[in-house]
Design an enzyme around this catalytic site. Structure first.
Site, short mmCIF file in Angstrom:
data_model
loop_
_atom_site.label_atom_id
_atom_site.label_comp_id
_atom_site.label_asym_id
_atom_site.label_seq_id
_atom_site.Cartn_x
_atom_site.Cartn_y
_atom_site.Cartn_z
N PHE A 1 -7.60 -3.71 -0.75
CA PHE A 1 -7.52 -2.38 -0.13
C PHE A 1 -7.13 -1.29 -1.12
CE2 PHE A 1 -3.06 -1.16 0.57
CZ PHE A 1 -2.39 -2.36 0.35
N LYS A 2 -6.63 -1.71 -2.27
CA LYS A 2 -6.39 -0.79 -3.38
C LYS A 2 -6.24 -1.64 -4.64
CE LYS A 2 -1.38 -0.44 -3.13
NZ LYS A 2 -0.26 0.45 -3.04
N ALA B 1 5.22 -0.04 -1.69
CA ALA B 1 3.76 -0.02 -1.63
C ALA B 1 3.26 -1.16 -2.50
CB ALA B 1 3.23 1.32 -2.14
N GLU B 2 2.27 -1.88 -2.01
CA GLU B 2 1.75 -3.01 -2.78
C GLU B 2 1.15 -2.51 -4.10
OE1 GLU B 2 -0.67 -5.57 -0.32
OE2 GLU B 2 0.80 -5.32 1.28
N ARG C 1 2.50 -21.82 1.86
CA ARG C 1 3.01 -20.60 1.23
C ARG C 1 4.29 -20.90 0.44
NH1 ARG C 1 2.64 -14.49 3.55
NH2 ARG C 1 0.67 -14.46 2.46
N LEU D 1 1.90 9.97 5.33
CA LEU D 1 1.12 9.57 4.14
C LEU D 1 -0.34 9.37 4.52
CD1 LEU D 1 3.66 7.05 2.55
CD2 LEU D 1 2.95 9.24 1.59
N ARG E 1 -14.37 5.87 -5.20
CA ARG E 1 -12.98 6.08 -5.63
C ARG E 1 -12.86 7.20 -6.67
NH1 ARG E 1 -8.73 3.45 -2.70
NH2 ARG E 1 -9.63 1.55 -1.87
N CYS F 1 -0.07 -1.49 6.88
CA CYS F 1 0.87 -0.60 7.58
C CYS F 1 0.29 0.65 8.23
CB CYS F 1 1.96 -0.17 6.61
SG CYS F 1 3.20 -1.43 6.37
N ARG G 1 -5.92 -6.79 3.74
CA ARG G 1 -5.72 -6.38 5.13
C ARG G 1 -6.15 -4.92 5.33
NH1 ARG G 1 0.33 -8.44 6.07
NH2 ARG G 1 0.43 -7.75 3.90
C1 UDX Z 1 2.11 1.86 2.40
C2 UDX Z 1 3.25 2.86 2.12
O1 UDX Z 1 2.95 3.62 0.95
C3 UDX Z 1 4.58 2.13 1.96
O2 UDX Z 1 5.64 3.06 1.81
C4 UDX Z 1 4.81 1.27 3.19
O3 UDX Z 1 6.01 0.54 3.07
C5 UDX Z 1 3.65 0.31 3.41
O4 UDX Z 1 2.44 1.05 3.51
P1 UDX Z 1 0.63 0.26 0.91
O5 UDX Z 1 -0.17 0.09 2.15
O6 UDX Z 1 1.05 -0.95 0.16
O7 UDX Z 1 1.97 1.06 1.24
O8 UDX Z 1 -0.20 1.15 -0.13
P2 UDX Z 1 -0.42 2.71 -0.40
O9 UDX Z 1 -0.29 2.94 -1.85
O10 UDX Z 1 0.40 3.56 0.48
O11 UDX Z 1 -1.97 2.88 -0.07
C6 UDX Z 1 -2.47 2.73 1.24
C7 UDX Z 1 -3.94 3.04 1.28
O12 UDX Z 1 -4.18 4.41 1.05
C8 UDX Z 1 -4.76 2.30 0.22
O13 UDX Z 1 -5.96 1.84 0.81
C9 UDX Z 1 -5.05 3.35 -0.84
O14 UDX Z 1 -6.21 3.12 -1.56
C10 UDX Z 1 -5.16 4.59 0.03
N1 UDX Z 1 -4.84 5.83 -0.71
C11 UDX Z 1 -3.58 6.05 -1.20
C12 UDX Z 1 -5.83 6.79 -0.87
O15 UDX Z 1 -6.98 6.61 -0.43
N2 UDX Z 1 -5.52 7.95 -1.53
C13 UDX Z 1 -4.27 8.21 -2.02
O16 UDX Z 1 -4.07 9.29 -2.60
C14 UDX Z 1 -3.28 7.22 -1.85
P1 ADP Z 2 4.22 -8.80 5.45
O1 ADP Z 2 3.20 -7.94 4.75
O2 ADP Z 2 4.86 -8.09 6.61
O3 ADP Z 2 5.21 -9.44 4.54
P2 ADP Z 2 2.81 -11.37 5.61
O4 ADP Z 2 1.77 -11.82 6.57
O5 ADP Z 2 2.47 -11.23 4.17
O6 ADP Z 2 3.38 -9.99 6.19
O7 ADP Z 2 4.07 -12.35 5.69
C1 ADP Z 2 4.73 -12.71 6.86
C2 ADP Z 2 5.19 -14.16 6.74
O8 ADP Z 2 6.01 -14.46 7.87
C3 ADP Z 2 4.06 -15.19 6.73
O9 ADP Z 2 4.15 -15.99 5.56
C4 ADP Z 2 4.32 -16.04 8.02
O10 ADP Z 2 4.03 -17.41 7.84
C5 ADP Z 2 5.82 -15.83 8.22
N1 ADP Z 2 6.29 -16.07 9.59
C6 ADP Z 2 5.77 -15.58 10.74
N2 ADP Z 2 6.51 -16.00 11.80
C7 ADP Z 2 7.51 -16.77 11.31
C8 ADP Z 2 8.61 -17.50 11.90
N3 ADP Z 2 8.83 -17.48 13.20
N4 ADP Z 2 9.42 -18.18 11.08
C9 ADP Z 2 9.21 -18.18 9.75
N5 ADP Z 2 8.22 -17.52 9.13
C10 ADP Z 2 7.37 -16.82 9.88
#
Ligand code: UDX
Ligand code: ADP
Length: 470
Positions: free
Chosen positions: A341-342, A171-172, A41, A230, A448, A279, A349
């Site tokens: 996932f979106k 949000a991603e 990574r 949410l 969708r 999340c 995930r």
């Molecule tokens: C979420 C929260 O928005 C963010 O604040 C938190 O920090 C992490 O979790 P994320 O999971 O990245 O962010 O994406 P988000 O845009 O919230 O979408 C989550 C899921 O809900 C996706 O699968 C998306 O497709 C779905 N979604 C979202 C819907 O189905 N309908 C909507 O209107 C909005």
């Molecule tokens: P998030 O969405 O919460 O950022 P990810 O899985 O994308 O989660 O990233 C978490 C990162 O943390 C991974 O790259 C993983 O290798 C790293 N990680 C987990 N445990 C440790 C640790 N003890 N020290 C350093 N890095 C770690």
């Protein structure tokens, strides 16, 4: 107040990477090291070719280009970075626990705990430790007790800690925008000096009225609550999508009419195949676990239903596909459009595509999967670990699907097209061309709600769109 000169962020993932890139961009006087145990990574974050960073986020590569090697560094030297930093962010993964007490409900804190132990052993002087990962309420207490477990570090030097909670709301897909212009920044803690130091970092680009300071537990609970609210909106609108299909109402019209009420608001009312991402499910389950722990069983049940509706939505879509295809999927090819996932992320995930594809594979379908950002190897890995897929199919998952880089290749000679991710480009597919390359009769399933029905009706397709009554 201590002026922060150097920050270490443990975890170079979806949260740590983009967050620290923006902090480095906005705070040129702070040196930032993002460290990770995963060597591949870190290599990926350091590679020349910015189109191959480990995470795809619009706007991220431009920032990395500006700050990498200037005041942002990626490395595997965790201990060295801990020793030399004034502030340490914990941004490691916290998946749902698989075994033991709280399995399937609460977060597995082993990575967080390991970080806390490393920090405790290596830090020198006073260090502010900031929880960034989404964590169950009261995790700060766990971190604090590990940090304070010894008076001195491994090499006999004095050190002390302040622990803050600073949950991430990005949000991603829109991470950079969310980080640069957040609705709010939340800092929880009981050490006013440490809070001021972190606040000072954010004040480099965020107006002070957007920075909310609370106690530790309020901060941790606010993060879980925000995500639960949410997710609740999505399960609510998804439940209404099924009523629309039965009654002849149209989900987009209903969502629009309902969202115009300023008390409800228009955002997060898009019906779909269910929420995914790292999340929502995890945070609700943590909330459920917390409720049960405190004997609040009715409340636990209330929140658990949000997750149940989400699972139900995925299952009902799969059952519907089977029904429309005459109850039989063996020897049928289904083009799967989208696996993330979106849209605008390469993250899979908890993607609804995982469960829906798994059900279809079990039913005997052969899937031709396309996605603009998710790799074939990640899809293979994900499906081979899905417990919905029967063990004999899981072992030879490569016989159950193929990955196509070209969307029309995925569609070619398929019996059905199933849209699972709302990638923009799927909205402007060439349906004339598609109508000539599929097997007839062809079903198009739009989970969708992104396709224009009028356009599709010009061609010889059977169309099912989520939330549209027949
Ligand atoms: C979420 C929260 O928005 C963010 O604040 C938190 O920090 C992490 O979790 P994320 O999971 O990245 O962010 O994406 P988000 O845009 O919230 O979408 C989550 C899921 O809900 C996706 O699968 C998306 O497709 C779905 N979604 C979202 C819907 O189905 N309908 C909507 O209107 C909005
Ligand atoms: P998030 O969405 O919460 O950022 P990810 O899985 O994308 O989660 O990233 C978490 C990162 O943390 C991974 O790259 C993983 O290798 C790293 N990680 C987990 N445990 C440790 C640790 N003890 N020290 C350093 N890095 C770690």
């Amino acid at each position: 107040m201590a002026v922060i000169k150097k920050i270490c962020c443990i975890g170079a993932g979806f949260v740590g990477g983009p967050t620290m890139a923006v902090v480095a961009d906005r705070c040129p006087n702070i040196i930032i090291e993002v460290v990770d145990i995963n060597e591949d990574r870190i290599k990926a974050w350091n590679q020349e070719d910015l189109s191959r960073l480990p995470i795809f986020e619009p706007g991220l590569s431009e920032i990395i280009n500006r700050v990498r090697g200037k005041n942002l560094y990626f490395s595997n030297e965790i201990e060295k970075s801990i020793k030399t930093s004034d502030m340490i962010f914990i941004s490691v993964n916290t998946p749902i626990k698989k075994n033991g007490i709280g399995a399937g409900e609460t977060s597995d804190l082993r990575f967080v705990e390991l970080c806390a132990r490393q920090i405790s052993e290596m830090a020198i002087g006073h260090t502010i430790v900031v929880e960034k990962s989404t964590l169950p309420v009261k995790t700060a207490q766990t971190i604090k007790s590990i940090l304070d477990s010894a008076v001195k570090n491994k090499t006999g030097e004095e050190r002390s800690f302040s622990v803050l909670s600073n949950p991430e709301f990005l949000a991603e897909g829109t991470a950079i925008e969310n980080l640069e212009f957040p609705d709010r920044v939340l800092i929880g803690g009981d050490d006013a000096v440490a809070i001021e130091s972190l606040k000072e970092v954010y004040l480099n680009w965020i107006p002070k009225e957007k920075i909310i300071c609370t106690n530790l537990w309020s901060s941790e609970l606010s993060k879980l609550t925000a995500n639960a609210f949410l997710a609740q909106r999505i399960s609510s609108i998804n439940s209404i999508s099924a009523i629309c299909e039965s009654t002849g109402a149209e989900i987009k019209e209903v969502a629009h009419a309902v969202g115009k009420d300023s008390r409800i608001g228009e955002k997060f009312l898009r019906a779909g195949p269910g929420f995914g991402g790292s999340c929502f499910k995890k945070d609700i389950l943590n909330l459920v676990y917390l409720c049960k722990y405190y004997g609040l069983y009715e409340i636990a049940e209330y929140w658990n239903n949000i997750v149940k509706i989400n699972s139900w939505q995925k299952k009902r879509i799969y059952e519907l596909v089977v029904n429309k295809l005459y109850g039989n999927l063996s020897d049928k090819k289904i083009a799967i459009l989208g696996f993330s996932f979106k849209a605008n992320t390469n993250d899979t995930r908890e993607s609804p595509a995982i469960d829906i594809c798994s059900y279809l594979i079990n039913e005997g379908a052969y899937l031709k999967i396309h996605d603009y950002k998710v790799s074939e190897s990640l899809i293979k890995d994900t499906l081979s670990k899905s417990f919905i897929v029967s063990p004999n199919k899981r072992e030879k998952i490569e016989n159950c699907f193929s990955f196509k880089n070209d969307v029309y290749e995925a569609i070619k000679s398929s019996d059905a097209i199933l849209i699972l991710t709302e990638w923009d480009k799927y909205k402007s597919l060439d349906w004339d061309k598609i109508s000539k390359i599929t097997r007839k009769p062809t079903w198009v399933f739009d989970t969708r709600v992104i396709l224009d029905i009028k356009t599709l009706k010009k061609f010889d397709f059977n169309l099912w769109q989520l939330g549209f009554g027949e």
